[in-house]
Design a protein around this motif. Structure first.
Motif, short mmCIF file in Angstrom:
data_model
loop_
_atom_site.label_atom_id
_atom_site.label_comp_id
_atom_site.label_asym_id
_atom_site.label_seq_id
_atom_site.Cartn_x
_atom_site.Cartn_y
_atom_site.Cartn_z
N LEU A 178 0.83 -1.20 0.00
CA LEU A 178 0.00 0.00 0.00
C LEU A 178 0.86 1.25 0.00
O LEU A 178 1.82 1.35 0.78
CB LEU A 178 -0.90 0.03 1.24
CG LEU A 178 -1.81 -1.18 1.48
CD1 LEU A 178 -2.56 -1.02 2.79
CD2 LEU A 178 -2.79 -1.35 0.33
N GLU A 179 0.53 2.18 -0.90
CA GLU A 179 1.08 3.53 -0.88
C GLU A 179 -0.02 4.45 -0.40
O GLU A 179 -1.13 4.44 -0.92
CB GLU A 179 1.50 3.96 -2.30
CG GLU A 179 2.85 3.42 -2.73
CD GLU A 179 3.96 4.42 -2.47
OE1 GLU A 179 3.78 5.60 -2.80
OE2 GLU A 179 5.00 4.02 -1.93
N TYR A 290 -5.67 -8.32 13.16
CA TYR A 290 -4.36 -7.66 13.20
C TYR A 290 -3.50 -8.41 14.21
O TYR A 290 -3.93 -8.66 15.34
CB TYR A 290 -4.55 -6.20 13.62
CG TYR A 290 -3.31 -5.53 14.16
CD1 TYR A 290 -2.37 -4.97 13.30
CD2 TYR A 290 -3.08 -5.45 15.53
CE1 TYR A 290 -1.23 -4.36 13.81
CE2 TYR A 290 -1.95 -4.84 16.03
CZ TYR A 290 -1.03 -4.29 15.17
OH TYR A 290 0.09 -3.68 15.67
N ILE A 291 -2.29 -8.82 13.82
CA ILE A 291 -1.43 -9.59 14.72
C ILE A 291 -0.29 -8.73 15.28
O ILE A 291 -0.15 -8.59 16.49
CB ILE A 291 -0.85 -10.82 13.99
CG1 ILE A 291 -1.98 -11.76 13.56
CG2 ILE A 291 0.14 -11.57 14.88
CD1 ILE A 291 -1.54 -12.92 12.72
N ALA A 292 0.52 -8.17 14.41
CA ALA A 292 1.68 -7.41 14.88
C ALA A 292 2.15 -6.48 13.78
O ALA A 292 1.93 -6.71 12.59
CB ALA A 292 2.82 -8.35 15.28
N SER A 293 2.84 -5.40 14.18
CA SER A 293 3.39 -4.48 13.20
C SER A 293 4.59 -3.78 13.77
O SER A 293 4.79 -3.72 14.99
CB SER A 293 2.33 -3.45 12.76
OG SER A 293 1.89 -2.69 13.86
N GLU A 294 5.41 -3.26 12.88
CA GLU A 294 6.60 -2.50 13.25
C GLU A 294 6.74 -1.32 12.30
O GLU A 294 6.49 -1.44 11.10
CB GLU A 294 7.87 -3.35 13.17
CG GLU A 294 8.02 -4.36 14.29
CD GLU A 294 8.46 -3.73 15.60
OE1 GLU A 294 8.85 -2.54 15.58
OE2 GLU A 294 8.43 -4.43 16.62
N TYR A 301 5.78 1.00 7.29
CA TYR A 301 5.32 0.04 8.27
C TYR A 301 5.30 -1.37 7.67
O TYR A 301 5.08 -1.55 6.49
CB TYR A 301 3.90 0.38 8.75
CG TYR A 301 3.79 1.67 9.53
CD1 TYR A 301 3.78 1.66 10.92
CD2 TYR A 301 3.68 2.88 8.87
CE1 TYR A 301 3.67 2.84 11.64
CE2 TYR A 301 3.56 4.08 9.57
CZ TYR A 301 3.56 4.05 10.96
OH TYR A 301 3.45 5.22 11.66
N LEU A 302 5.53 -2.34 8.56
CA LEU A 302 5.43 -3.76 8.24
C LEU A 302 4.40 -4.36 9.18
O LEU A 302 4.43 -4.10 10.38
CB LEU A 302 6.79 -4.44 8.44
CG LEU A 302 6.81 -5.97 8.50
CD1 LEU A 302 6.58 -6.54 7.11
CD2 LEU A 302 8.14 -6.45 9.06
N LEU A 316 3.28 -0.93 4.11
CA LEU A 316 2.61 0.34 3.92
C LEU A 316 3.62 1.48 3.98
O LEU A 316 4.45 1.53 4.89
CB LEU A 316 1.53 0.52 4.99
CG LEU A 316 0.62 1.74 4.86
CD1 LEU A 316 -0.76 1.41 5.41
CD2 LEU A 316 1.19 2.94 5.59
N HIS A 317 3.55 2.35 2.98
CA HIS A 317 4.43 3.52 2.96
C HIS A 317 3.61 4.79 2.75
O HIS A 317 2.82 4.86 1.82
CB HIS A 317 5.48 3.41 1.85
CG HIS A 317 6.43 4.56 1.83
ND1 HIS A 317 7.49 4.65 2.70
CD2 HIS A 317 6.46 5.68 1.07
CE1 HIS A 317 8.13 5.79 2.47
NE2 HIS A 317 7.53 6.42 1.48
N GLY A 318 3.77 5.74 3.65
CA GLY A 318 3.07 7.01 3.51
C GLY A 318 3.99 8.07 2.93
O GLY A 318 5.16 8.16 3.29
N ARG A 319 3.47 8.86 2.00
CA ARG A 319 4.27 9.94 1.41
C ARG A 319 3.35 11.10 1.05
O ARG A 319 2.13 10.98 1.05
CB ARG A 319 5.04 9.46 0.19
CG ARG A 319 4.20 9.03 -1.00
CD ARG A 319 5.13 8.54 -2.11
NE ARG A 319 4.39 8.15 -3.30
CZ ARG A 319 4.04 8.99 -4.26
NH1 ARG A 319 4.32 10.27 -4.15
NH2 ARG A 319 3.38 8.57 -5.32
#
Length: 640
Positions: A178-179, A290-294, A301-302, A316-319
């Motif tokens: 996702l962008e 939802y299990i986990a994210s970093e 984000y992963l 996921l990358h936000g810009r």
């Protein structure tokens, strides 16, 4: 003792003796009135004993129209050895099972409703779980529908997500990319809130628009995060939107489909697990979780989540929105460990980073340049090949490999690069190989290995290509197999096996011998080293390293072996050691500036280069150099 005229006697040995005799009767088939037919195997037992320990069998026996006859119970989906373990438990109260059989015993206990045994097996599996096995254990717990076990596994993943994300099973999971376009001065929310919005968006795409999950994963999805904190299709913003995709590992623009209808209508997930589009409720047929994210870098984000019953990885990358930055370059496929231009000074400047962060890559020195090929970067296994020129301090692309692959090694033979096996992140280990001709800038196939494998060592020796050890097709243990390829006859031949099973060993040639250094036997890291003599086709153990390690890099300089980084079973390593064959001894050298496991190592001139790898938190695209004269590593170049 005879209180009040009653005789009371407790025989402590009676129960043990009776149980032992009943079990002996079962094994000899005497007085048995139950026949369990399990996948073609027949197991005899006594109805009363089984009815006492298995509620499932109690129900069957209780409904038997002819209780005095011999009961036949048939199971076509259980392991006969696992059922035998449960029979022994029923007669002796002792549960004994080989570790490889525990999952089958658990499955059989679940079927027979033996809850205590199921819990004991689950606790045993949890005690053996590590980052390598966490994903497979989660698949198992989910398939068994065990909420307690599933919760424990998910708790482990939450604590060790970055380490789990480096493992083979994680790389094979489906991926959703996702962008997210952000308005100026707008930040993405915290992880929990962010992924609840992502899951709601996926639900909306599947339930409201009829979009299959597989199609969402075919290309990078471009979304818009609005000022009122809603996550929407970018089509809401500009009608028809461009979305960033990847073809042959190069960023391209593709035209997005026509805007979906009613994307702004909000769906809510009720506590009962049903979706509510407007006022119409639809049952949620599969698990959404939802299990986990970093957060791996700035606005990147992963996440590990269950989407419509499918365990998936979400990147996921936000810009900034294109309105404020129309020429912005997509960052999704860039390194997660390098967040921007590095500061420089007049005296020193940082070494140029690779275009892609890579771990488990193949590296070699060819014609005075460093070649870095393939590898993985959390998102996928790569085909791209980059070439580093030390004089120009720059990376350029050469022709990509024919097959995406990671967890492999590269060797130079007769002026050409060879890669064999590895993993493509989607299927079992690879058997295919290919060779690169620098003159034509082309990759061509070579005959396949006879055994699919990844994490194998590769080197050239006596004008032949050797493939040493590696992982078996199940990825659970190392191999002893060694094969040699003749580039003239195009034929593979077996040679003597290793003394010790090894995968992720560092392999190289020195003075007419081949060395297999460290690695792991299953997932226990090794410090042992063995040397192959092609003249008599034998492997001999030599002095062990000071540090046990797998996933280390190795190179040769002035008649000595240099082993760099790796993983010791707990953490990625910075330490380096050198082997002197004349003395048959190892000694420690200066440590790297960064810890690196599964990095690429090669010699450029008189400098040892370490590039890429995993530092325990991030996948790296950085490089550093070792100066033998100063015994120091540096990630900078002098401008002098």
């Amino acid at each position: 003792m005879i209180p009040n005229g009653y005789l009371i006697f407790e025989d402590e040995s009676f129960l043990d003796s009776t149980v032992a005799k009943m079990n002996a009767l079962r094994k000899s088939g005497q007085f048995c009135d139950v026949r369990l037919q399990v996948c073609g195997h027949e197991l005899m037992a006594h109805r009363a004993v089984l009815a006492c320990c298995s509620p499932y069998l109690f129900e069957i026996f209780n409904s038997d129209a002819e209780p005095h006859g011999v009961a036949h119970v048939k199971f076509e989906d259980l392991d006969p050895q696992a059922v035998e373990v449960l029979l022994n438990y029923a007669y002796t109260a002792q549960l004994k099972a080989d570790k490889e059989l525990v999952k089958e015993v658990y499955s059989a206990a679940k079927r027979l409703k033996m809850e205590r045994v199921k819990q004991i097996c689950g606790d045993y599996l949890l005690s053996k779980m590590d980052a390598q096995s966490a994903i497979s254990y989660r698949h198992f717990a989910s398939g068994m529908g065990d909420a307690r076990l599933l919760g424990k596994v998910d708790g482990f993943i939450q604590e060790h997500l970055l380490e789990v994300s480096e493992q083979e099973d994680f790389l094979k999971l489906p991926r959703l990319k996702l962008e997210v376009m952000l308005e100026d001065n707008l930040m993405l929310p915290s992880n929990g809130k962010l992924y609840s919005k992502v899951i709601s968006w996926v639900q909306r795409s599947l339930w409201e628009n009829g979009e299959p999950l597989e199609r969402l994963m075919e290309e990078v999805q471009t979304l818009y995060y609005s000022a009122d904190h809603k996550l929407l299709d970018r089509a809401v913003l500009d009608g028809q939107a461009e979305v960033f995709g990847a073809e042959e590992d190069h960023i391209q623009f593709v035209q997005k489909k026509a805007p979906r209808e009613s994307v702004s209508r909000q769906l809510s997930t009720s506590s009962s697990g049903t979706l509510s589009p407007g006022s119409t409720k639809q049952p949620c047929k599969h698990e959404w979780k939802y299990i986990a994210s970093e957060k791996t870098s700035n606005n990147t984000y992963l996440c590990l989540a269950v989407l419509d019953g499918t365990l998936c990885v979400i990147f996921l990358h936000g810009r900034n929105s294109p309105q404020s930055s129309p020429s912005a370059t997509p960052c999704l496929l860039k390194s997660l460990s390098w967040e921007g231009p590095l500061e420089s000074s007049e005296e020193e400047r940082p070494l140029a980073p690779m275009h892609y962060a890579r771990s488990g890559l193949g590296t070699a020195s060819l014609d005075g340049r460093l070649i870095a090929a393939g590898g993985y970067n959390r998102e996928e296994c790569l085909r791209t090949v980059e070439c580093y020129d030390l004089k120009k301090d720059c990376w350029t692309f050469v022709a990509p490999m024919r097959t995406p692959r990671a967890r492999f090694q590269m060797a130079v033979l007769m002026g050409q690069l060879y890669v064999m096996g590895g993993s493509n992140g989607h299927s079992d280990e690879l058997s295919c190989g290919e060779t690169y001709n620098p003159t034509t800038d082309e990759w061509t196939q070579v005959p396949e290995l006879r055994t699919n494998r990844c994490n194998a060592g590769v080197c050239s020796l006596s004008n032949k290509l050797y493939v040493v050890g590696g992982s078996d097709p199940c990825g659970q243990k190392g191999l002893k197999n060694c094969d040699a390829f003749d580039p003239v006859t195009k034929v593979w031949n077996s040679c003597a096996p290793l003394n010790i099973r090894r995968h992720q060993a560092a392999v190289c040639e020195l003075d007419g011998f081949m060395y297999a250094i460290g690695g792991a036997e299953s997932w226990n890291c090794l410090n042992s080293v063995e040397r192959y003599n092609p003249d008599n086709n034998t492997w001999t153990l030599i002095a062990p390293m000071n540090v046990a390690r797998r996933g280390a890099g190795v190179t040769v300089y002035e008649g000595k072996l240099y082993v760099v980084g790796g993983f010791d079973g707990t953490r990625a390593l910075r330490c380096v050691e050198v082997y002197d064959p004349a003395r048959n001894e190892w000694r420690m050298l200066g440590s790297m500036t960064s810890a690196r496991s599964n990095a690429g190592v090669a010699l450029l001139g008189t400098l040892i280069c370490a590039v890429g790898g995993f530092d325990g938190n991030d996948f790296l695209n950085t490089m550093e150099l070792y100066d033998l004269d100063t015994d120091e590593w540096t990630s900078c170049l002098s401008s002098a």
